[in-house]
Design a protein around this motif. Sequence first.
Motif, PDB file in Angstrom:
ATOM      1  N   VAL A  47       0.833  -1.208   0.000  1.00 59.92           N
ATOM      2  CA  VAL A  47       0.000   0.000   0.000  1.00 59.92           C
ATOM      3  C   VAL A  47       0.867   1.258   0.000  1.00 59.92           C
ATOM      4  N   LYS A  48       1.719   1.399   1.006  1.00 55.60           N
ATOM      5  CA  LYS A  48       2.547   2.602   1.084  1.00 55.60           C
ATOM      6  C   LYS A  48       3.530   2.670  -0.079  1.00 55.60           C
ATOM      7  N   GLY A  49       3.995   1.519  -0.548  1.00 59.14           N
ATOM      8  CA  GLY A  49       4.894   1.508  -1.702  1.00 59.14           C
ATOM      9  C   GLY A  49       4.229   2.086  -2.940  1.00 59.14           C
ATOM     10  N   VAL A  50       2.967   1.732  -3.158  1.00 54.96           N
ATOM     11  CA  VAL A  50       2.217   2.297  -4.283  1.00 54.96           C
ATOM     12  C   VAL A  50       2.002   3.794  -4.067  1.00 54.96           C
ATOM     13  N   TYR A  51       1.590   4.160  -2.852  1.00 54.45           N
ATOM     14  CA  TYR A  51       1.399   5.578  -2.532  1.00 54.45           C
ATOM     15  C   TYR A  51       2.677   6.374  -2.774  1.00 54.45           C
ATOM     16  N   ASN A  52       3.817   5.859  -2.307  1.00 55.16           N
ATOM     17  CA  ASN A  52       5.072   6.592  -2.468  1.00 55.16           C
ATOM     18  C   ASN A  52       5.365   6.894  -3.933  1.00 55.16           C
ATOM     19  N   CYS A  53       5.147   5.908  -4.785  1.00 55.30           N
ATOM     20  CA  CYS A  53       5.420   6.115  -6.212  1.00 55.30           C
ATOM     21  C   CYS A  53       4.420   7.092  -6.823  1.00 55.30           C
ATOM     22  N   LEU A  54       3.160   6.974  -6.438  1.00 56.86           N
ATOM     23  CA  LEU A  54       2.162   7.939  -6.911  1.00 56.86           C
ATOM     24  C   LEU A  54       2.506   9.349  -6.434  1.00 56.86           C
ATOM     25  N   HIS A  55       2.862   9.462  -5.176  1.00 53.35           N
ATOM     26  CA  HIS A  55       3.156  10.766  -4.569  1.00 53.35           C
ATOM     27  C   HIS A  55       4.300  11.470  -5.278  1.00 53.35           C
ATOM     28  N   GLU A  56       5.315  10.719  -5.690  1.00 51.64           N
ATOM     29  CA  GLU A  56       6.490  11.336  -6.306  1.00 51.64           C
ATOM     30  C   GLU A  56       6.376  11.495  -7.814  1.00 51.64           C
ATOM     31  N   ILE A  57       5.628  10.617  -8.477  1.00 53.25           N
ATOM     32  CA  ILE A  57       5.607  10.622  -9.946  1.00 53.25           C
ATOM     33  C   ILE A  57       4.444  11.423 -10.519  1.00 53.25           C
ATOM     34  N   ILE A  58       3.320  11.459  -9.832  1.00 55.45           N
ATOM     35  CA  ILE A  58       2.189  12.228 -10.358  1.00 55.45           C
ATOM     36  C   ILE A  58       2.561  13.695 -10.611  1.00 55.45           C
ATOM     37  N   PRO A  59       3.303  14.387  -9.717  1.00 55.51           N
ATOM     38  CA  PRO A  59       3.678  15.776 -10.035  1.00 55.51           C
ATOM     39  C   PRO A  59       4.474  15.900 -11.338  1.00 55.51           C
ATOM     40  N   VAL A  60       5.298  14.902 -11.646  1.00 59.35           N
ATOM     41  CA  VAL A  60       6.047  14.909 -12.915  1.00 59.35           C
ATOM     42  C   VAL A  60       5.078  14.819 -14.085  1.00 59.35           C
ATOM     43  N   MET A  61       4.084  13.934 -13.967  1.00 61.80           N
ATOM     44  CA  MET A  61       3.105  13.773 -15.035  1.00 61.80           C
ATOM     45  C   MET A  61       2.206  15.002 -15.168  1.00 61.80           C
ATOM     46  N   VAL A  62       1.855  15.609 -14.041  1.00 61.23           N
ATOM     47  CA  VAL A  62       1.048  16.835 -14.076  1.00 61.23           C
ATOM     48  C   VAL A  62       1.800  17.938 -14.812  1.00 61.23           C
ATOM     49  N   LYS A  63       3.098  18.046 -14.509  1.00 64.29           N
ATOM     50  CA  LYS A  63       3.929  19.057 -15.173  1.00 64.29           C
ATOM     51  C   LYS A  63       3.932  18.860 -16.687  1.00 64.29           C
ATOM     52  N   ASN A  64       3.950  17.593 -17.106  1.00 65.08           N
ATOM     53  CA  ASN A  64       3.992  17.280 -18.538  1.00 65.08           C
ATOM     54  C   ASN A  64       2.600  17.171 -19.155  1.00 65.08           C
ATOM     55  N   ASN A  65       1.562  17.295 -18.315  1.00 66.68           N
ATOM     56  CA  ASN A  65       0.178  17.144 -18.768  1.00 66.68           C
ATOM     57  C   ASN A  65      -0.032  15.849 -19.538  1.00 66.68           C
ATOM     58  N   ASN A  66       0.569  14.783 -19.015  1.00 68.71           N
ATOM     59  CA  ASN A  66       0.463  13.489 -19.702  1.00 68.71           C
ATOM     60  C   ASN A  66       1.031  12.397 -18.805  1.00 68.71           C
ATOM     61  N   GLY A  67       0.434  11.225 -18.857  1.00 69.54           N
ATOM     62  CA  GLY A  67       0.992  10.096 -18.123  1.00 69.54           C
ATOM     63  C   GLY A  67       0.012   8.940 -18.037  1.00 69.54           C
ATOM     64  N   VAL A  68       0.575   7.760 -17.808  1.00 73.33           N
ATOM     65  CA  VAL A  68      -0.228   6.549 -17.647  1.00 73.33           C
ATOM     66  C   VAL A  68       0.251   5.812 -16.406  1.00 73.33           C
ATOM     67  N   ILE A  69      -0.697   5.376 -15.571  1.00 77.67           N
ATOM     68  CA  ILE A  69      -0.378   4.628 -14.357  1.00 77.67           C
ATOM     69  C   ILE A  69      -1.139   3.308 -14.397  1.00 77.67           C
ATOM     70  N   LEU A  70      -0.434   2.235 -14.113  1.00 75.24           N
ATOM     71  CA  LEU A  70      -1.049   0.914 -14.054  1.00 75.24           C
ATOM     72  C   LEU A  70      -0.672   0.277 -12.728  1.00 75.24           C
ATOM     73  N   ASN A  71      -1.672  -0.035 -11.917  1.00 77.59           N
ATOM     74  CA  ASN A  71      -1.449  -0.670 -10.625  1.00 77.59           C
ATOM     75  C   ASN A  71      -1.835  -2.141 -10.682  1.00 77.59           C
ATOM     76  N   LEU A  72      -1.062  -2.974 -10.007  1.00 77.58           N
ATOM     77  CA  LEU A  72      -1.418  -4.376  -9.912  1.00 77.58           C
ATOM     78  C   LEU A  72      -2.227  -4.618  -8.656  1.00 77.58           C
ATOM     79  N   SER A  73      -3.501  -4.880  -8.856  1.00 76.02           N
ATOM     80  CA  SER A  73      -4.366  -5.306  -7.775  1.00 76.02           C
ATOM     81  C   SER A  73      -4.418  -6.831  -7.820  1.00 76.02           C
TER      82      SER A  73
END
Length: 254
Positions: free
Chosen positions: A111-137
């Motif tokens: 859980v926290k591992g997924v959150y950590n990656c989302l927390h750090e990478i989403i701002p990069v994608m927001v800056k670029n106005n583009n991105g794809v995220i795939l989570n393994l449930s």
Amino acid sequence: MLDLTGKIAFITGGGSGIGKATSVVFARQGAIVHIIEINADNASQTAREIEQAGGKAFIHQCDVSNQQQVKEVVAEIGDIDILVNSAGVAHVGKADNTSEADFDRLYQINVKGVYNCLHEIIPVMVKNNNGVILNLSSIAAVVGLTDRFAYSMTKGAVQAMTYSVARDYIKNNIRCNCICPARVHTPFVDNFIAKNYPGQEQEIFDKLSASQPIGRMGSTEEIANLILYLCSDEASFITGSDYGIDGGFIKLNT
């Protein structure tokens, strides 16, 4: 079709199992793959395979449960187009016999591992106005599995995070989906069975395989191919969805 040429992919757990298959498939389709692994040997071996096949891969030894480590790796890479959250661990136990230590361990990684990656990478994608995220449930997020209390908890959280991220960042041109595999034959599964069912390895393997209506476990390549599609431009109309890839487990067992 499914061309990832020049796309920068951040794949956690990318040195083994489903993560490895995803790293290999992405590189084959032209992506620049960054393998995020706590096991440096697995990461190095996967990177060598990719490079020998003519692909591009970089390795980063990183514990995804440690936000500072994730932050440093993301800063080192820079732009990231695709995030695949594949790193995870399993556990056998019910609510009354799962220790607090094991519960916390699964939470920290899954859980926290997924959150950590989302927390750090989403701002990069927001800056670029583009991105794809795939989570393994997992199918464990949507059906009751015997003796999988803590694991099911973590995968339910991953699924909920997927919907939340998809909703919050749709206007930033960021897509977020998850997949729900049933049992997939990986070295992790073999080791897991050997550890928890010593002397019963073949019996348990056959039992787990037969529990899926299709009569076998999935292959890592089959899972990776679905991940590839969902992260490609061909899937540009898909976000906020979960996809079962389960040999009929969810629908045909009920």
